[in-house]
Design an enzyme around this catalytic site. Structure first.
Site, PDB file in Angstrom:
ATOM      1  N   ASP A 160      11.001 -57.898 -39.472  1.00 37.13           N
ATOM      2  CA  ASP A 160      12.447 -58.412 -38.813  1.00 37.13           C
ATOM      3  C   ASP A 160      13.021 -59.550 -39.873  1.00 37.13           C
ATOM      4  O   ASP A 160      14.394 -59.292 -39.798  1.00 37.13           O
ATOM      5  CB  ASP A 160      11.830 -59.482 -37.591  1.00 37.13           C
ATOM      6  CG  ASP A 160      10.854 -58.429 -36.636  1.00 37.13           C
ATOM      7  OD1 ASP A 160      11.386 -57.623 -36.241  1.00 37.13           O
ATOM      8  OD2 ASP A 160       9.844 -59.072 -36.397  1.00 37.13           O
ATOM      9  N   HIS A 188       8.073 -60.874 -31.870  1.00 30.61           N
ATOM     10  CA  HIS A 188       8.265 -59.659 -32.543  1.00 30.61           C
ATOM     11  C   HIS A 188       8.618 -58.602 -31.323  1.00 30.61           C
ATOM     12  O   HIS A 188       7.844 -57.874 -31.019  1.00 30.61           O
ATOM     13  CB  HIS A 188       7.103 -59.141 -33.211  1.00 30.61           C
ATOM     14  CG  HIS A 188       7.488 -57.666 -33.804  1.00 30.61           C
ATOM     15  ND1 HIS A 188       8.443 -57.390 -34.882  1.00 30.61           N
ATOM     16  CD2 HIS A 188       6.892 -56.531 -33.525  1.00 30.61           C
ATOM     17  CE1 HIS A 188       8.526 -55.970 -35.026  1.00 30.61           C
ATOM     18  NE2 HIS A 188       7.579 -55.523 -34.111  1.00 30.61           N
TER      19      HIS A 188
END
Ligand code: NAD
Ligand code: LMR
Length: 329
Positions: A160, A188
């Site tokens: 990410d 996440h």
């Protein structure tokens, strides 16, 4: 001087991330160009044959740093003496599966693996959980390993982080190498919060360079947070090479340190910093030195950020409640 090889265990070794990861570990990119490694590939019985094929290919690369490959479907053997464990293998969500079913199925994987790490890994074990839901799977493994210091269990949000760097670079027309101090907060998942308010682009505050909160709220954040789904839609399979790359980055930074003046993002057990409930495995800005990470302290969190961090932390709390109710932690 000949260095003792570092034992690196990879679960889900026959999967698509495993295939993108193992060659890079064996070539020295995980730990360093002077660090010999021994690989332990842990699979379920159905995956063993494919793992053997991958091991044949690893042999065929004649990597100078690769000092051996063991393949097993027994977690106790797979984690024996492990210094680094990359927990990639997980149960994917299949049709008709509810969230609770997914957490329960993964509990059946990460609980015994946590116990095997507890009983057999080396004292300096470092664990990275990649398999989804990564943060909560890390929590399950950690809970099953009471003799291992809790901070050794981490979850991957580096993918990410890298996605956010790339999106910001594309928007502002600067190379990724000019961007520092970006942060992924939380889970996440689609609730994660990529924060540019403390980031710098070529030494200037990134939020001021961008100067467009609508773009941040409506384009940047959802693009980063939903990138995994967009890759699945485009490729017909979830991210593999970029996920493996992020796993390499995560461990390399943890072991070898962050650059002076920069930080990275890691899913780590919260110590209560920034109002994140203690014990949750949540993503924070961290610096790393000598194999130890530390949460960057003292950042001002504005209202825009606070709401988004809180939403992702709330989701993590709900996941923790769900696995607690299932008796997994
Ligand atoms: P994959 O299905 O290609 O491979 C998974 C492998 O794990 C399979 O070979 C399977 O046999 C193995 N496996 C299943 N249970 C196991 C167990 N108990 N022990 C050992 N091995 C086991 O999947 P993939 O594309 O490699 O993805 C793996 C995981 O990583 C998925 O959960 C995916 O959602 C996740 N992922 C996470 C991120 C992240 O940023 N955190 C990014 C991408 C993918
Ligand atoms: C990703 O971020 O690419 C993955 O976590 C997506 C997924 O669901 O496997």
């Amino acid at each position: 001087m000949t260095r003792t090889p570092v034992n690196v265990t990879v679960t889900g070794a026959a999967g698509q991330i495993g295939y993108a990861l193992l060659f890079r570990i064996a070539s020295g990119q995980l730990l360093g160009a002077d660090v010999p490694v021994r690989l332990r590939l842990l699979e379920i019985p159905q995956g063993l044959k494919a793992a053997e094929g991958t091991a044949m290919e690893l042999d065929d690369c004649a990597f100078p740093l690769l000092r051996g490959i063991d393949i097993t479907d027994d977690p106790d053997t797979g984690f024996d003496g492990a210094n680094v464990a990359l927990l990639v293998g997980a149960r994917p969500r299949t049709k008709g599966m509810e969230r609770g079913d997914l957490l329960e199925a993964n509990g059946g994987i990460f609980k015994p693996q946590g116990k095997a790490i507890n009983d057999h890994a080396a004292d300096d074990i470092k664990v990275l959980v990649v398999g989804n839901p990564a943060n909560t799977n890390a929590l399950i493994a950690q809970a099953a390993a009471p003799d291992v210091p809790g901070e050794r269990f981490t979850a991957m949000t580096r993918l990410d982080h890298n996605r956010a760097l790339s999106q910001l670079a594309a928007r502002t027309g600067v190379p990724v190498s000019e961007i520092r101090r970006l942060t992924i907060w939380g889970n996440h998942s689609a609730t994660q919060y990529p924060d540019v308010f403390h980031a710098e682009i070529a030494g200037k505050n990134a939020a001021e360079v961008v100067d467009d909160r609508t773009w941040l709220a409506d384009t940047f954040i959802p693009t980063v947070a939903k990138r995994g789904a967009a890759i699945i839609e485009a490729r017909g399979a979830s991210s593999a090479a970029s996920a493996a790359n992020a796993a390499i980055d995560h461990v390399h930074t943890w072991v070898n340190g962050t650059a002076e003046g920069d930080w990275t993002s890691m899913g780590i057990p919260s110590d209560g910093s920034y109002g994140v409930a203690e014990g949750l495995i949540s993503s924070f800005p961290v610096t790393c030195k000598d194999g130890v990470y530390k949460i960057v302290q003292g950042l001002d969190i504005n209202e825009f950020s606070r709401t988004r961090i809180d939403a992702s932390v709330k989701e993590l709390e709900e996941e923790r409640e769900a696995v607690r109710a299932l008796g997994l932690i």
